[in-house]
Design an enzyme around this catalytic site. Structure first.
Site, mmCIF file in Angstrom:
data_model
loop_
_atom_site.group_PDB
_atom_site.id
_atom_site.type_symbol
_atom_site.label_atom_id
_atom_site.label_comp_id
_atom_site.label_asym_id
_atom_site.label_seq_id
_atom_site.Cartn_x
_atom_site.Cartn_y
_atom_site.Cartn_z
ATOM 1 N N ASN B 410 124.186 62.749 31.631
ATOM 2 C CA ASN B 410 125.253 62.443 32.577
ATOM 3 C C ASN B 410 126.026 61.193 32.156
ATOM 4 O OD1 ASN B 410 126.931 62.071 34.746
ATOM 5 N ND2 ASN B 410 125.368 62.260 36.303
ATOM 6 N N ASP B 411 125.378 60.035 32.223
ATOM 7 C CA ASP B 411 126.098 58.801 31.906
ATOM 8 C C ASP B 411 126.685 58.805 30.500
ATOM 9 O OD1 ASP B 411 125.538 57.776 34.401
ATOM 10 O OD2 ASP B 411 123.659 56.847 33.753
ATOM 11 N N VAL B 412 126.009 59.489 29.549
ATOM 12 C CA VAL B 412 126.467 59.434 28.156
ATOM 13 C C VAL B 412 127.731 60.252 27.919
ATOM 14 C CG1 VAL B 412 124.158 58.995 27.258
ATOM 15 C CG2 VAL B 412 124.986 61.342 27.378
ATOM 16 N N VAL B 413 128.203 61.005 28.956
ATOM 17 C CA VAL B 413 129.478 61.720 28.807
ATOM 18 C C VAL B 413 130.494 61.210 29.821
ATOM 19 C CG1 VAL B 413 128.399 63.813 27.913
ATOM 20 C CG2 VAL B 413 128.762 63.591 30.372
#
Lengths: 93, 483
Positions: B410-413
């Site tokens: 999630n956070d990495v995109v």
């Protein structure tokens, strides 16, 4: 060995570690942690000396306990690294 | 300091050195360097691991043959017992549980360092540390540091283990005034170690007990405020500590194998921590200070979230569009590990490849709970490593990708990392999934957000289709639909 010789080895080994670890491919960072874990258990040497030498019964038992803990780590660390590395395959169908 | 190798116990810290023994430990150290060097490529890695084993065997055998062993049977039993336990754990552990296994192993190194330090304190003669009727001040500083770092490694790793294995809540536990408490305890450890070094032989016991107890305490205090998403940094940091503990013991015992290894492991963990921090655009200090996403760290997280429209799709829709695609990039995250979806994912990729679709995997440095976590899981599912790419190697390819397939990440995109200065993840390098023609986002529900607690604009893009389900179930359904 005097303190300065030992310190020299330590400082140079830090540099070796720095360059060697940067060359480790990120895909193998988990096996890297597992294997560094195994080799840092070379501390077993201290446990062996403590348990081998006469002089203090408490020290002997502390040493033996350290030998058990470090052995778990050595055998477990190398075995789990081997297991992980065996899974990394290249395309060769 | 190598004088402990001489049979007599009272030679003192600067007695004669047996050059052959010193050489053997040096050779062991070189084998350890080669072990790490082997990891530069999967092709040479197994030979590297063997080198590590050879180095360890040399170190252990050298120690055993150069000492008058009074109780070889007990030592044999200790090694055998530890070996059986270690190998059993290594065989049985699930690959998804690797982060907690590594944390658990770190705790053992830490505790072993404490025990060895105490043994050296109680029986300095055995280690050749006796000078007159006491231990030299330098040796005592090294001993105190070794015990302290070992104890911090132990209690810190135990907490990390409990958090990673779910035996303890992964969310940060924030004590009021924790920075003051931590600095106070650290200061006390340093002062007490100095007093320990300067004290006469009769007065040292209470001081070293205090150092040990406080170090156990600070290890605990340092890790409890650190949350789940920061675990890769914590695990790397504890890895580093376990190395420094071994190095400090190496100084005490004047053992080159321990010093070289300690330095290697210490720098390895430090570099991994640095890589993890850089991948989150956070400073090491802010990670250690703890409380990511839980305290007053940033704007974006606090405000009430508006309901925005999003598109939801089914497994059949996804299968249909995946089949039409020419190029699919899969982005796995911790959710894939939790759902154990890696095998189903490989099956899906195989079916797509049979239909001529190009499939690649994109891995963010902080995906998962430890460095390289996703790579190991994909390797376990027999994904060839030449299809797995790092962030900077693949990020430019999203513009040519038909589908970006996000599973458990999630956070990495999250594009907020590029655009929203108030976001707690601002500045973190992320995948440019918005450039792909279509984005499939597997997620349990719309409710949960990433560990950083921020909303993700990718959910609401025109080309995004949300696949709301358990990751493994969803992928299995896609596989069925493809068949």
């Amino acid at each position: 060995m005097d303190f300065i010789s030992i310190l020299s080895i330590f400082v140079l080994a830090c540099f070796v570690g720095y360059y060697v670890v940067w060359s480790v491919t990120p895909a193998l960072h988990t096996p890297l942690m597992a294997v560094t874990n195994a080799i840092s258990s070379v501390i077993i040497v201290g446990g062996l000396i403590a348990s081998a030498e006469a002089g203090s019964d408490v020290a002997k038992w502390l040493g033996l306990a350290a030998v058990v803990l470090a052995s778990v780590n050595i055998f477990g660390g190398f075995a789990v690294t081997e297991r992980m590395l065996a899974m990394y395959k290249k395309k060769d169908k | 300091m190598l004088s402990f190798l001489a049979p007599a116990a009272d030679v003192g810290a600067h007695g004669p050195v047996n050059p052959w023994v010193a050489l053997a430990y040096l050779v062991a150290g070189v084998f350890f360097i080669l072990a790490l060097r082997g990891l530069s490529s999967p092709a040479t890695s197994r030979a590297g691991n063997r080198n590590g084993m050879i180095g360890m065997a040399i170190a252990v055998i050298t120690t055993l043959v150069t000492h008058d062993i009074a109780n070889i049977v007990e030592i044999g039993i200790a090694i055998f017992l530890g070996g059986i336990i270690g190998v059993t754990i290594a065989r049985k552990i699930a690959m998804t549980a690797m982060p907690e296994l590594v944390a658990g192993f770190h705790s053992l190194v830490g505790l072993a360092a404490v025990l060895v330090g105490w043994a050296a304190y109680l029986n300095p003669g055995a280690f050749g540390l006796l000078v007159g009727d006491g231990i030299s001040a330098v040796s005592k500083v090294e001993m105190g540091l070794g015990i302290a770092i070992g104890a911090i490694t132990f209690s810190g790793s135990v907490i990390a283990f409990a958090k990673l294995s779910g035996k303890m809540s992964g969310s940060p536990i924030l004590l009021p005034g924790r920075h003051v408490i931590n600095l106070g305890v650290l200061g006390a450890i340093i002062v007490l170690t100095a007093l320990f070094a300067l004290a006469g032989p009769a007065d040292t016991l209470p001081l070293i007990v205090a150092v040990t107890v406080l170090a156990f305490l600070i290890g605990f205090l340092l890790i409890i405020p650190i949350g789940g998403a920061d675990m890769p940094v914590v695990v790397s940091m504890l890895n580093s500590y376990s190395g420094w503990a071994a190095a400090a013991m190496g100084f005490t015992l004047g053992n080159t194998a321990m010093i070289i290894t300690g330095a290697l492991v210490g720098s390895s963990g430090a570099i991994l921590s640095y890589i993890m921090c850089r991948a989150m655009n956070r400073s090491f200090i802010s990670v250690i200070a703890g409380g990511f996403g839980a305290d007053d760290s940033g704007g974006g997280s606090g405000e009430p979230r508006e309901q925005r429209p999003y598109k939801q799709g089914s497994a059949a829709d996804a299968a249909y569009m995946l089949e039409q695609a020419e190029k699919v990039i899969i982005i796995p995250g911790y959710g894939m590990a939790v759902a154990q979806a890696q095998h189903a994912l490989r099956e899906m990729a195989d079916l797509l490849e049979e239909r001529g679709v190009e499939v690649k995997y994109a891995i963010h440095p902080v995906a998962g709970r430890m460095p390289g976590h996703m790579n190991v899981l994909l390797a376990e599912a027999s994904v060839e490593y030449d299809k797995v790419f790092e962030l900077e190697d693949i990020n430019s390819e999203f513009a040519q990708a038909d589908v970006a397939f996000i599973i458990g990440a999630n956070d990495v995109v999250n594009p907020a990392a590029k655009t929203d200065k108030s976001s707690p993840i601002y500045g973190m390098p992320v995948f440019d999934v918005d450039k792909a023609k279509q984005v499939f986002f597997i997620k349990r529900s719309m409710g949960g957000v990433g560990y950083a607690g921020v909303d993700n604009d990718v959910f609401y893009m025109d080309q995004t289709m949300m696949l709301l389900s358990d990751a493994k179930k969803m992928v299995e359904e896609i596989v069925k639909a493809l068949d």
